[in-house]
Scaffold this motif. Structure first.
Motif, PDB file in Angstrom:
ATOM      1  N   GLY A  96       0.462  -1.016   0.019  1.00 43.68           N
ATOM      2  CA  GLY A  96      -0.412   0.643  -0.140  1.00 43.68           C
ATOM      3  C   GLY A  96       0.570   1.209  -0.268  1.00 43.68           C
ATOM      4  O   GLY A  96       0.815   2.529   0.652  1.00 43.68           O
ATOM      5  N   ALA A  97       2.014   1.511  -0.937  1.00 46.48           N
ATOM      6  CA  ALA A  97       2.475   2.436  -0.352  1.00 46.48           C
ATOM      7  C   ALA A  97       2.556   2.868  -2.293  1.00 46.48           C
ATOM      8  O   ALA A  97       3.887   3.581  -2.090  1.00 46.48           O
ATOM      9  CB  ALA A  97       4.008   1.595  -0.317  1.00 46.48           C
ATOM     10  N   LEU A  98       2.423   3.039  -2.394  1.00 41.13           N
ATOM     11  CA  LEU A  98       1.924   3.682  -4.189  1.00 41.13           C
ATOM     12  C   LEU A  98       1.112   4.713  -3.518  1.00 41.13           C
ATOM     13  O   LEU A  98       0.519   4.621  -3.177  1.00 41.13           O
ATOM     14  CB  LEU A  98       1.742   2.599  -5.159  1.00 41.13           C
ATOM     15  N   PRO A  99       1.727   6.352  -4.108  1.00 44.80           N
ATOM     16  CA  PRO A  99       1.111   7.181  -4.637  1.00 44.80           C
ATOM     17  C   PRO A  99       0.131   7.758  -5.215  1.00 44.80           C
ATOM     18  O   PRO A  99       0.439   6.946  -5.941  1.00 44.80           O
ATOM     19  CB  PRO A  99       2.271   8.219  -4.261  1.00 44.80           C
ATOM     20  N   THR A 100      -0.900   7.991  -5.220  1.00 46.79           N
ATOM     21  CA  THR A 100      -1.560   8.371  -6.310  1.00 46.79           C
ATOM     22  C   THR A 100      -1.116   8.745  -8.052  1.00 46.79           C
ATOM     23  O   THR A 100      -1.249   8.695  -8.385  1.00 46.79           O
ATOM     24  CB  THR A 100      -2.459   9.568  -5.800  1.00 46.79           C
TER      25      THR A 100
END
Length: 312
Positions: A64-68
């Protein structure tokens, strides 16, 4: 397991689980006698870079570490294509910054892969500065620098597939640039008892110089293969693995690289980058002399090249 060296074999195996079914399985072609060609240039995006890029994005999504804003790349090399392809495969935004001097074909290919390509600055260094400003403003991740361990481990999965395809493989020969692929492959090869030979152009010998000095060194780059093997210094991880695994380091001249690339085309109709031909050049020139009966796999790692100079 070798202590203190990254990536570890565990990380390579974890990468293999993440990217199976995402990247193309390795194709291995017998090349006569005990020689085998690992045709990794058939990989998505035309090089091994797709493996590391896929592993990085899969891990970011897992955590869940991927930014928008997604990822950004500004290497000016094959890595950009690998990250653009992986971003498309995972449905992630990718913004690639290139210099105004970038080949039009590369810009077009990146756009075909779905990347938002921004041409900015006279040099790639200028383009990287624009990329840094973009990341600071949007929170996008620098895919090339965020976690080199994950990208190296992804590249190392190639060796696991090669070892499965060639029972009794003794040695793997591969070209070395910045050393990500070398570190990942050496981690996997050492685990299964396969010797590693790292081949570099005489005019781009970052690993060879680091081994001679016992530390990472800056080198001058002047080679026909500089577009893919033009790193001014090798990674600390590559040097650590080369030392721990007692890897062989050899260098070859540009003339030998050019001949090896042309021979692959004329004899096998394989069109690859000059950098990819470096390992074969090491065998052709005797820079690496195999023992009798030694089973050797040579990694042909990329084919993002203009084939017009092979014809005529």
């Amino acid at each position: 397991m070798v202590q203190g060296c990254t990536p570890t074999i565990g990380e390579v195996k974890a990468a293999a689980e993440r990217i199976t079914g995402v990247v193309r399985p390795l194709t291995v072609a017998p090349a006569g006698g005990d020689l085998f060609l690992a045709l990794e240039f058939l990989q998505h995006s035309g090089s091994f870079k797709a493996r590391g890029a896929a592993n990085l994005l899969a891990a970011l999504l897992e955590n869940g570490a991927l930014p928008t804003a997604g990822i950004t790349a500004a290497s000016g090399a094959n890595a950009d294509l690998g990250f653009a392809w992986a971003a498309s495969a995972f449905g992630v935004p990718a913004t690639v910054f290139l210099a105004e001097s970038a080949p039009a074909a590369k810009v077009e290919r990146l756009r075909e892969l779905g990347a938002n390509v921004r041409v900015a600055g006279e040099t790639q260094t200028d383009a990287k500065a624009f990329a840094a400003e973009f990341m600071a403003r949007t929170g996008a991740i620098d895919a090339c620098a965020y976690d080199r361990n994950l990208t190296a481990a992804g590249a190392g999965t190639l060796l696991l597939e090669l070892a499965d395809a060639v029972p009794g493989l003794d040695t793997v020969v591969l070209a070395v640039g910045a050393g990500g692929m070398f570190a990942g492959i050496t981690a996997a090869a050492h685990h299964v008892g396969i010797r590693v030979v790292g081949a570099e152009p005489e005019g781009s010998r970052a690993l060879n110089a680091a081994l001679a000095a016992g530390d990472v060194q800056d080198v001058t780059v002047d080679s026909i293969a500089a577009d893919s093997l033009g790193a001014p210094r090798v990674s600390a991880a590559a040097l650590a693995w080369a030392t721990a695994a007692d890897a062989h380091s050899v260098v070859v001249g540009d003339d030998a690289i050019i001949r090896a690339r042309r021979n692959l085309w004329e004899q096998r109709r394989l069109a690859i980058e000059h950098g990819s031909a470096t390992g074969l050049a090491a065998l052709a020139t005797g820079a690496y002399l195999p023992r009798e009966g030694e089973r050797i796999g040579v990694v042909l790692c990329g084919a993002n090249t203009d084939p017009r100079d092979l014809v005529g």
